[in-house]
Design an enzyme around this catalytic site. Structure first.
Site, mmCIF file in Angstrom:
data_model
loop_
_atom_site.group_PDB
_atom_site.id
_atom_site.type_symbol
_atom_site.label_atom_id
_atom_site.label_comp_id
_atom_site.label_asym_id
_atom_site.label_seq_id
_atom_site.Cartn_x
_atom_site.Cartn_y
_atom_site.Cartn_z
ATOM 1 N N TYR A 103 0.818 -1.203 0.000
ATOM 2 C CA TYR A 103 0.000 0.000 0.000
ATOM 3 C C TYR A 103 0.857 1.259 0.000
ATOM 4 O O TYR A 103 0.429 2.301 -0.500
ATOM 5 C CB TYR A 103 -1.017 -0.034 1.147
ATOM 6 N N HIS A 120 -6.268 -3.637 6.074
ATOM 7 C CA HIS A 120 -5.556 -4.624 5.276
ATOM 8 C C HIS A 120 -4.527 -5.403 6.091
ATOM 9 O O HIS A 120 -3.721 -6.141 5.538
ATOM 10 C CB HIS A 120 -4.878 -3.953 4.079
#
Lengths: 741, 741
Positions: free
Chosen positions: B256, B414
């Site tokens: 990310y 996540h």
């Protein structure tokens, strides 16, 4: 031809032996693989030509490492073990050192070969037959005679290379202690192998024959050429006659071809160098040249040889036997520039005049072509009448799509029960695959690196291949003798290029009362992303059977039109025998409709669309059941199961779209082909329609009767009549105005 | 710091707004990403510098294809579907076209951007919220606001690039129909996202802030920087403060990070170009620079970012956000030559002055270094006190061996339940692996390309990682809120190089009453082929538990010392929950002795040797149970299961030998390490011996008490006493006289 006839005449008149002795009387060394003149030319051009420079640099670097360590000649050991590997390494190093001594004149190399040979001379006379031969004819250094022969082929070249440098006393000692007893062992105790029509036999005759030339034993050469009893029913000529089809296709398949070519070309070079009057390269209409082409032309675009019969998935045209054969064929025949494309993939040359010729031509060529073979068919069987193998190809270089079908002979002890098996190579990979052999070659902890039990119980069985299986049994019930007595039969082959290419073949009686015909088409349509495969697999029988049609793929299932669901909490084997005991059944679904299944392999999607039939079962399986030692790879498969008497499996494999995980791009993950429909099939013909998105349609008509490119056919199925000329016709394909490739 | 203070002072005095308006009053376009001067410099050097030439050639070729086709602006569609992808493609193409117009002056590009913008201007005002948002804040073009923000970031750059070329009427129409309503939607209906401390929030503020600069809305910029209410608790600065540790490590992990860096650097560039006095690049002790380094320095030697938390296995430093950040950091900071090694792997530059600076330096460098990062540790948490992530490295370039351990924060939505998880990268591959996310990203037939249900039920669970699992449950029983409240804790990190490097960390209370400490060492011994990993994983608890210690590998089992046997005819799931329901149990064995297990991965063998303990169970598993839709990859694992209270899992992972199937070479398939022995472990220390072939021994002593590099330790286990100084010591390692690397 004329020269060969004269030679045969001379032989009949009893002259041959005399002439032969005259040749051998010439005290020339080296000669068996390289001459002093060639060595000088290599020396002179060592830095000039790319492939030669690269090869020499690598070999010299390897030998520098070797020379820095002490020579080691351990007692014989078990297959795949340290000692076994050491003796193999020793002959490789002697071979290199011998050639390097000739090329560079550096005596360190000669001393290395001598010292090692003296070491062997000290040990060899004390050795008895290897104690761990296990059903094979033993060597003394190795558990099987084969390795001993390979050792001798390489070592005699090294010996020849330093022959003049050695003292007469050393020569006498080495010959008496190593070469004579070893050649004698191969010819006598190893007579079975020596007289075999088999690649082991070729290694044996090459070893004995080359040694006969080098140390001056013409009788050995005669035996090597014509068999122990010199009658010609065995030996090198008989092997050249019987191991290749008239097209040069080697009966064990490409994996063993790359290994067989090695002694064939070693010995052929020796014969040509000592007895050019034999015209060995012209023998059997230049069968040696054909053998090389029929090997490299089976290769996938990345150079990997297709894994037919027992074979690794990675053996390729960079194998030393193929490099030797490529260079020799280039030099001894017409210098075909296409072979420079092969040399490019190989990135190396052999260290003699043939290698020099290739290296020179490679650098002097205005453009080295990419290795791009056309569609090609090779007949099988010594007479060329026992079926064959077909390759449909389109595209250039590594981007080629290749479809191959196997419809030849069983292929001896390494043969698989896989008639009408096919593979698809696309987008740089084997997409519809062959399992290869069940073997971790040379990995000692895995059964000594030998063939694993699962090679018999799984890899050879029909279900391990992409061909229809009847009643969950293998072809010939996996009886090798029965399989050897039969062969597939070609029906037609059209590899002329263009938007549609096709091949068709039969396998009759591989199950009692069951006949099969498979027709594969490679079709390029401008509305599709890539060439697609159309498969019409027709089975006819005298009674009802279960037919399993499997595809072996890799990658991830993406989508299907059945809503198939994997078993969540229990897996069981798919069957009990003939390889089925090694497949976990992961899912099963029933349908009366068209089957569609999409998977993702690499950067491309593939969808299999199978024409509907009532009560179809679709099974997803995974290899690995009944495998306590984890010898098998856990690879997926899908199969379509039906019951019937006469049945046509009609399907399309469509590559489509693009996926790039790192770039997070996915395009066209769904297929264009929507359905395949069987219009009808009979003894006369099969007619199938392929329907695409928006309704476009191909009509595919295949002649099932006798092949004849000019015959006119008309068939009626239901209320529709179809007419065409020749073995097949396809209507409705849109050809790109400018070709995509 | 001083400048920032002054700016804040100015803000408090109300001056900032005035100065800001002055800046915006300058009618300069383009400005937000590239200036006319930069464009001219790029034009001038378009053919000069390799990376620039390559990039421009690629982008121009792509745009030629685009310009040849009609513009397409479909109605909004579902996630991953055609329309969705089309809108994404449109902003990418407008972005490229805008920059190419500036660089080349070719009006075809400007027309393309204008025509597409006019198309959107015709459609956008008619659109309501996207109907298929599913628990997310919708955009209008896209199902989630995120995509709308990414669209706007790119499109506003393109608009800025053709601003001067557009007619005033067109500008007014486009701004009124697209940019103003879209920015308003993001700020108002999307307020939750806009004010989120999250990468979605960064995209939102970048989109609004950059649009504010380009079309002259200083209020939007203020909101983007300080949040909707301008209080500074959200917005860009708050994101810079809270999303990175003081070392620049992004709390969601590298996958990310590569996505978050993109809007961070887009917006930072805009701020620097419009308001350099903000000193954005100096903010928080140059946190933007640190963020780039803390991303690229996590990369494996092949550039792939380690799959920590939800992540693909292939995302790499070639991702556009990383390319942008690399070039900007090179240009805006000190021009670190190490970044040229990164640019080399990227093979491209961004098309503005920063990219030009990199391209120039790359060609002018006397030598571009290979990307070789040192051992490095990054702290985690905004304050740097919430554990971290450690990387031990040895070797150069792509041949590096890397061991990483994760001991930081959970990482938001996540995050995975994987504290003390480790990975091993060796021989060019991820050898001890992370599964990555369960997702076929953007593959529409696979759940719309979104996260699959198995991401929650398998990929996030502890058993999917290489860390000890207690009682077949996940850390925090897979409760995210509970996990977010905790973090791992660093113990010590020694990555100074040399033959032994080590790191140690703790994860306490992730199961009630259970504390864990893992110490990983990377050891290079001249007697071994390659660096090996030693792992001391110590668990202490207040009661008895079951401990599962799993390793996830790829490749084929080769050998074990247990005679472990796969189940031949039935597979069952290993458990019922926390990911265990997704693992088929393939085999199980019991032993009281040392465990050794060898597998083959690529061209290298790996042996795991685990110290003995009574009643050990060894289980071989394979992912894929409970997976009806075939969403999971069928990958293998091995786990060692024990029951106990306090226990030390001591083991070694030894890479050894060489395998080349195509060349049929296998060397050293058996390990050198013969045993690992636990001498003792306590609250004070752990002592372990590693025993190799021939009896050589390493003694490994690790301090379990407080870290102190200077403290002297003496412990006694049984009748043996051990003394050392510092956090750990290793005795018995033989250092090569000349280092192998």
């Amino acid at each position: 031809m004329m020269r060969r006839t004269l030679l045969l005449l001379g032989l009949m008149l009893g002259l041959q032996g005399t002439a032969f002795l005259e040749v051998l009387a010439q005290p020339r060394h080296p000669r068996v693989f390289i001459s002093a003149e060639e060595a000088a030319a290599l020396r002179e051009n060592a830095e000039r030509y790319t492939l030669l420079r690269t090869t020499l640099a690598r070999v010299r670097a390897e030998m520098e490492e070797v020379l820095a360590k002490p020579i080691e000649i351990p007692p014989p050991g078990e297959a795949g073990g340290y000692e076994h590997e050491r003796h193999k390494q020793n002959y490789r190093e002697m071979f290199k050192a011998g050639l390097l001594y000739q090329i560079t004149g550096d005596e360190r190399y000669a001393r290395f070969v001598r010292d090692m040979l003296m070491g062997y001379a000290a040990m060899y006379p004390e050795l008895g037959p290897h104690p761990r031969s296990e059903r094979q004819i033993p060597g003394k250094l190795f558990h099987q005679l084969l390795n001993e022969c390979v050792w001798l082929v390489h070592t005699i070249v090294a010996y020849d290379a330093i022959y003049n440098w050695l003292s007469e006393a050393d020569r006498a000692h080495i010959e008496a202690s190593v070469f004579r007893p070893m050649a004698s062992w191969i010819m006598n105790e190893g007579a079975y192998e020596f007289n075999r029509i088999h690649n082991h036999g070729t290694w044996a005759v090459a070893a004995v024959g080359m040694t006969g030339y080098v140390i001056g034993e013409p009788d050995w050469v005669e035996k090597a050429l014509y068999g122990s009893n010199k009658e010609g029913k065995s030996g090198f000529y008989a092997q050249l006659d019987q191991l290749f089809s008239p097209d040069g296709y080697y009966m064990e398949g490409p994996y063993y071809a790359r290994y067989a070519l090695w002694p064939f070309f070693f010995f052929a070079e020796a014969i040509e160098r000592y007895e050019p009057e034999r015209g060995i390269y012209a023998y059997r209409d230049s069968i040696l040249k054909k053998a090389l082409y029929a090997t490299v032309q089976t290769a996938f675009p990345d150079g990997v040889l297709p894994p037919l019969n027992d074979a690794s998935l990675t053996m390729d045209i960079r194998a030393p036997g193929v490099v030797l054969a490529t260079d020799v064929v280039f030099a001894r025949y017409e210098g075909d520039p296409a072979l420079l494309g092969v040399a490019h993939e190989q990135g190396q040359v052999v260290l003699n005049g043939a290698g020099l010729a290739v290296a020179k031509a490679y650098d002097e060529a205005s453009e080295v072509p990419r290795m791009t073979w056309p569609s090609v068919e090779f007949t099988d069987g010594a007479d060329g009448r026992r079926g064959g193998i077909g390759f449909l190809r389109t595209g250039v270089g590594r981007d080629q799509t290749v479809v191959l079908m196997k419809y030849g002979v069983h292929g001896l002890g390494h043969g698989h029960f896989d008639k009408l098996h096919f593979m698809l190579y696309d987008n740089g990979r084997q997409v519809i695959r062959d399992y290869g052999f069940a073997r971790f070659i040379n990995v000692e902890p895995k059964y000594g690196g030998r063939y694993l039990p699962e090679n018999e119980s799984y890899a050879k069985q029909t279900i391990a291949h992409n061909t229809v299986v009847v009643d969950e049994t293998s072809q010939n019930r996996a009886d090798r003798d029965e399989a050897e007595a039969m062969s597939g039969q070609r029906h037609f082959f059209d590899g002329r290029g263009g938007p549609v290419q096709a091949m068709s073949a039969r396998a009759n009686g591989y199950w009692p009362g069951v006949n099969m015909q498979r027709t594969l088409l490679l079709v390029e349509d401008a509305r599709l992303d890539y060439p697609v495969v159309v498969d019409l697999f027709r089975v006819t029988a005298d009674t009802m059977h279960q037919y399993d049609y499997p595809l072996h793929f890799l990658g991830q299932p993406i989508w299907d039109n059945l809503g198939i669901r994997g078993y969540p909490d229990q897996l069981r084997p798919l069957g009990t025998d003939f390889g089925y005991q090694h497949i976990w059944e992961e899912a099963r679904a029933r349908t009366d409709s068209v089957v569609q299944f999409t998977w993702l392999d690499g950067s491309r999607y593939y969808t299999w669309t199978v024409a509907a039939a009532p009560a179809t079962e679709v099974i997803l399986g995974r290899i690995g059941a009944g495998d306590p030692r984890f010898n098998l790879r856990r690879e997926p498969m899908i199969l379509v199961r039906r019951r019937g008497r006469d049945h046509l499996f009609a399907s399309v494999i469509e590559p489509h779209g693009y996926f790039n995980e790192a770039r997070e791009i996915s395009l066209r993950a769904r297929p264009q082909v929507q359905a395949v429909r069987v219009i009808g099939h009979s003894e006369a013909a099969s007619v199938v329609e392929v329907v695409g998105k928006g309704g476009w349609t191909w009509t595919i008509m295949v002649t099932n009767g006798p092949a004849d490119p000019d015959a006119r056919h008309t068939v009626t199925f239901g209320n529709r009549t179809f007419s065409w000329t020749g073995n097949y016709a396809v209507e409705g394909v849109v050809v790109a105005s400018d070709s995509r490739r």
